[in-house]
Design a protein around this motif. Structure first.
Motif, PDB file in Angstrom:
ATOM      1  N   LEU A 126      56.489 -45.764  18.147  1.00 12.51           N
ATOM      2  CA  LEU A 126      57.596 -46.370  18.102  1.00 12.51           C
ATOM      3  C   LEU A 126      58.851 -46.606  19.362  1.00 12.51           C
TER       4      LEU A 126
ATOM      5  N   ASP B 101      60.279 -45.802  22.660  1.00 12.04           N
ATOM      6  CA  ASP B 101      60.136 -46.198  24.926  1.00 12.04           C
ATOM      7  C   ASP B 101      60.526 -45.384  25.590  1.00 12.04           C
TER       8      ASP B 101
ATOM      9  N   HIS C 186      60.735 -44.095  28.880  1.00 14.93           N
ATOM     10  CA  HIS C 186      60.137 -45.084  30.003  1.00 14.93           C
ATOM     11  C   HIS C 186      59.043 -44.396  30.800  1.00 14.93           C
TER      12      HIS C 186
ATOM     13  N   ARG D 147      56.262 -47.446  23.835  1.00 17.68           N
ATOM     14  CA  ARG D 147      55.301 -48.560  23.135  1.00 17.68           C
ATOM     15  C   ARG D 147      55.063 -50.207  23.727  1.00 17.68           C
ATOM     16  N   SER D 148      56.127 -49.865  24.329  1.00 16.14           N
ATOM     17  CA  SER D 148      55.894 -51.044  25.545  1.00 16.14           C
ATOM     18  C   SER D 148      54.513 -50.828  26.746  1.00 16.14           C
TER      19      SER D 148
ATOM     20  N   ARG E  18      56.166 -45.489  11.639  1.00 18.43           N
ATOM     21  CA  ARG E  18      56.414 -45.601  10.823  1.00 18.43           C
ATOM     22  C   ARG E  18      57.853 -44.635  10.495  1.00 18.43           C
ATOM     23  N   SER E  19      57.902 -43.324  10.467  1.00 21.24           N
ATOM     24  CA  SER E  19      59.239 -42.562  10.311  1.00 21.24           C
ATOM     25  C   SER E  19      59.202 -41.675  10.968  1.00 21.24           C
TER      26      SER E  19
ATOM     27  N   ALA F  57      60.137 -53.421  29.557  1.00 20.14           N
ATOM     28  CA  ALA F  57      59.947 -52.608  28.462  1.00 20.14           C
ATOM     29  C   ALA F  57      59.594 -54.452  27.020  1.00 20.14           C
ATOM     30  N   LYS F  58      59.042 -53.840  26.803  1.00 24.76           N
ATOM     31  CA  LYS F  58      59.256 -54.748  25.319  1.00 24.76           C
ATOM     32  C   LYS F  58      59.461 -54.752  23.674  1.00 24.76           C
ATOM     33  N   PRO F  59      60.266 -55.794  23.702  1.00 19.73           N
ATOM     34  CA  PRO F  59      61.464 -55.635  22.904  1.00 19.73           C
ATOM     35  C   PRO F  59      60.729 -54.697  21.564  1.00 19.73           C
ATOM     36  N   ALA F  60      62.137 -53.964  20.547  1.00 21.20           N
ATOM     37  CA  ALA F  60      61.462 -53.054  19.961  1.00 21.20           C
ATOM     38  C   ALA F  60      61.580 -54.148  18.220  1.00 21.20           C
ATOM     39  N   PRO F  61      59.779 -53.582  18.226  1.00 22.90           N
ATOM     40  CA  PRO F  61      59.729 -53.216  16.438  1.00 22.90           C
ATOM     41  C   PRO F  61      60.322 -54.082  15.625  1.00 22.90           C
TER      42      PRO F  61
ATOM     43  N   ASN G 217      61.468 -52.423  12.872  1.00 26.72           N
ATOM     44  CA  ASN G 217      61.667 -50.691  11.335  1.00 26.72           C
ATOM     45  C   ASN G 217      62.265 -50.488  11.443  1.00 26.72           C
TER      46      ASN G 217
ATOM     47  N   TYR H 180      63.452 -47.459  10.473  1.00 31.78           N
ATOM     48  CA  TYR H 180      63.388 -46.050  11.150  1.00 31.78           C
ATOM     49  C   TYR H 180      64.115 -46.370  12.248  1.00 31.78           C
ATOM     50  N   LEU H 181      63.709 -47.517  13.036  1.00 28.42           N
ATOM     51  CA  LEU H 181      64.420 -47.739  14.541  1.00 28.42           C
ATOM     52  C   LEU H 181      65.639 -47.335  14.299  1.00 28.42           C
TER      53      LEU H 181
END
Lengths: 428, 292
Positions: free
Chosen positions: A67, A69, A71, A77-78, A115-116, B263-267, B269, B271-272
């Motif tokens: 989840l 990012d 760099h 995730r990117s 997920r977490s 960078a992709k946008p955050a999904p 979620n 937790y995030l």
């Protein structure tokens, strides 16, 4: 997806973690059990890859889906890297199969965060639990933990693992905010503090004579810092490391030169890894831990980065000529440890031998002390460096590599035999 | 001058050395040499001989001697005896504390070579699964290894502790060691052909070896310093080393020319979301203001 392919992806995803240590665990072995495994004593490198790194553990991620990012990371995730996920049983079986063939001496398990934090941590802990409880595995287990996971899960990880670690990744919050927006320095250090307290607690319980045997807990924690991904100076990196050693009693801080990855980020254009810098940081780290140096002595305000041409002890000695020469027959242990070219082991040998004999140059030569390096800085029964008559500039020039070679050294330094020795033993 | 021919094992040297010492024979008058015949395994020490004086020497000397005995240098027995003499008759009780002394240094170097050989055996033995005991259900493994010195006995304890839960044999040209779950035993050396060439897991292991290698950090000499070529023929992963080295340049070039990804946008979620909240510093509501 076949196991083969999963292993390919999930080992590739794990290789940017420099840690490979398998030493310093509590002594345990498989005698009298149905299982396999032993730990304690110095670690064993079961193989070496052509990058010169030791392979002692099966180092894999449970999944490289993530989840976060960050760099610098191939698994962010990117990235478009192919994703895979082991089941806990697959990792358990691989570990046992590899272990029984003596390919490895343990498991180093990490994971992308899915997920977490707690959900991920539970999966990781489950692998360790199965190995220990269902298969009686007594080999080395290193678990990577997530600072945001609940303390009870970190405690459980510590019960099954010999070592647990949290990667600090960058020495400052500014660096993290820019390159690893989900990570937080204060939370990482808080989690390290919690682990340190558990390790201390367990240690204290063990020393109470009548108390019941405390539940096992990892004997140490370590971390990794990336070098060259942000613009932190060596002074900043070393001050962070020094704080981690002091406040959280880390066993090791690993320095990992930021390495090109197949999925580079726009924020962090790729460049060759700073291998010489990484090597100098390890040498400086050793000076902090075993040679009585402080960060303020190794780096200065005027030069916050380490000299790439000279090892940091030699660079310090050249800046501090006034404290030399040291008499090998009289100087204190602390002074001898500061002599360029004298490592911990040879200092111990000198201290032991000089109680019965006066040391001459031939004696040092027999101890395989690098004479050219040592001689300007010591007095022996038959040697006084005053006769060398070198001023500061001439002395520095003597230790610099020939100018043509220096350029080559930056990109891809060829390890000299002494470097290899130094990497292995940490002596310089 | 007298010549002493001994079976090349520590116990034989100790026996002869004790005898010579009790006769006060100085080291300059003894020539030591190895008995060329195959050592009779398990030949029990002759307990009927009158026990020569047991010299009082530091325990560390006996440890060193046990280790040095496994070396193959022809000078080892005479250096050991000279050090023993100097410790007991030369008034040099502290000799072993003086590392720069040529004899002490020589013993240390032999010990180091033996220690390294043992360490490499612990590291580079590769077991092959050969079957399962029908009665006990225990898995059976065999390995072939070629140590440089006669270290099998010195190295065996480690394998017993680590692999107690399986049956195994390690075969070497000098001596073999076996574990069946209850006891370690030794048999004479054999030839390579007694061991299967590979194991079903070797291919998976090579996959791991290939993937964990970082081509950007190629350092072949550093690898070879720790894993010298002489070991390669018995290491399943070594067969792909040259291929990995050859490919590495191309792999790095490919990385260096890959286009960077945005960078992709955050999904979405939960937790995030909670992390983001934690990471945004919130001004304490009732703290006194810093404004003048």
């Amino acid at each position: 997806m076949e196991l083969h392919q999963k292993l390919e992806i999930l080992a590739d995803a794990a290789k940017y973690d420099a840690s490979c240590a398998s030493s310093g665990a509590a002594r345990k072995d498989s005698r009298g059990s149905k299982g396999v495994g032993s730990t304690g004593g110095s670690g064993i490198c079961h193989s070496y890859a052509p990058d010169g790194r030791c392979i002692s553990l099966l180092k894999v991620l449970l999944t490289n889906a993530c989840l976060y990012d960050c760099h610098y990371c191939i698994n962010r995730r990117s990235s478009n890297v192919q994703r895979a996920r082991f089941t806990p049983d697959e990792v358990v079986q691989l570990t046992l199969d590899f272990y029984k063939r003596n390919y490895i001496e343990g498991l180093f398990l990490s994971s992308g965060i899915i997920r977490s934090a707690d959900y991920t941590m539970e999966l990781v802990v489950d692998v360790a639990r199965k190995l220990r409880e269902e298969h009686h595995f007594r080999g080395y287990i290193h678990l990577k933990t997530i600072p945001e996971a609940s303390p009870s899960l970190i405690e459980l990880a510590g019960r099954y693992a010999d070592r647990i670690s949290i990667n600090i990744e960058l020495p400052t919050q500014e660096g993290l905010t820019k390159l690893a927006p989900e990570k937080n320095l204060a939370r990482t250090q808080l989690a390290m503090d919690h682990i340190r307290n558990k390790i201390d607690e367990r240690h204290a319980d063990k020393r109470k004579p009548d108390a019941p045997k405390p539940p096992p807990f990892a004997t140490g924690q370590s971390t990794q810092m990336l070098v060259g991904a942000d613009d932190s100076t060596d002074a900043v990196i070393l001050r962070r490391a020094d704080l981690l050693y002091g406040d959280y009693r880390l066993r090791r801080v690993y320095y990992s030169g930021f390495s090109p990855i197949p999925e580079p980020s726009l924020l962090l254009p790729i460049k060759p890894p700073p291998l010489v810098r990484e090597h100098r940081l390890y040498q400086a780290d050793w000076l902090l831990r075993f040679y009585g140096f402080t960060v303020g002595e190794i780096t200065t305000e005027a030069s916050p980065n380490l000299d790439l041409h000279l090892d940091p002890k030699l660079a310090w000695a050249l800046r501090n000529r006034a404290v030399f020469p040291a008499d090998v027959n009289k100087a204190s242990r602390e002074s001898l440890l500061r002599v360029p070219g004298l490592g911990v082991r040879n200092v111990n040998r000198i201290l032991s031998a000089r109680r019965y004999t006066r040391l001459r140059l031939a004696d040092l030569l027999r101890l395989r002390v690098p004479m050219k390096k040592v001689m300007p800085f010591i007095i022996a029964a038959d040697h006084n460096p005053a006769r060398l008559g070198l001023d500061d500039e001439a002395l520095r020039a003597r230790f610099l590599p020939p100018p043509r070679q220096a350029e080559l050294d930056f990109e891809m330094p060829m390890a000299a035999p002494s470097d290899i020795d130094s990497v292995r033993t940490g002596e310089m | 001058m007298r010549t002493v021919v001994i079976e090349p094992v520590f116990e034989a040297w100790r026996e002869s050395a004790r005898e010579l010492l009790s006769l006060r024979v100085p080291p300059s008058e003894v020539l030591w040499s190895d008995d060329a015949r195959e050592p009779a395994l398990f030949a029990p020490a002759n307990e009927n001989l009158p026990r020569a004086v047991v010299p009082n020497v530091p325990a560390s000397f006996l440890d060193m001697a046990r280790s040095v005995a496994a070396h193959t240098d022809v000078r080892r027995w005479s250096v050991l005896y000279r050090v023993l003499w100097r410790l007991t008759h030369g008034d040099e009780r502290n000799l072993l504390a003086i590392s720069p002394d040529p004899d002490t240094r020589q013993l240390q170097q032999w010990c180091k070579a033996i220690g390294r050989d043992i360490h490499k055996m612990h590291a580079f033995v590769r077991f092959r699964l050969v079957g399962k005991d029908e009665i006990t259900g225990r898995e059976q493994f065999v390995a072939w290894f070629e140590p440089e010195y006669r270290i099998v006995r010195l190295a065996a304890g480690f394998f017993e502790k680590r692999f107690a839960g399986m049956d195994w044999s390690i075969l070497t040209p000098h001596e073999c060691v076996h574990w069946d779950g209850s006891a370690i035993h030794f048999t004479p050396g054999v030839s390579r052909s007694a061991v299967p060439d590979d194991d079903a897991l070797d291919e998976l292991w090579r996959t791991y070896y290939r993937s964990i290698f970082n081509p950007v950090r190629l350092k072949v000499r550093a690898m070879q310093a720790e894993m010298p070529k002489k070991y390669w023929k018995n290491l399943p992963e070594a067969s792909i080393i040259s291929e990995l080295i050859a490919e590495s340049g191309g792999r790095v070039d490919k990385m260096l020319t890959t286009e960077s990804r945005p960078a992709k946008p955050a999904p979405k979620n939960a937790y995030l979301e909670s992390l983001r909240k934690m990471n945004t510093p919130q001004p304490p509501s009732d703290a006194p203001s810093n404004e003048p």
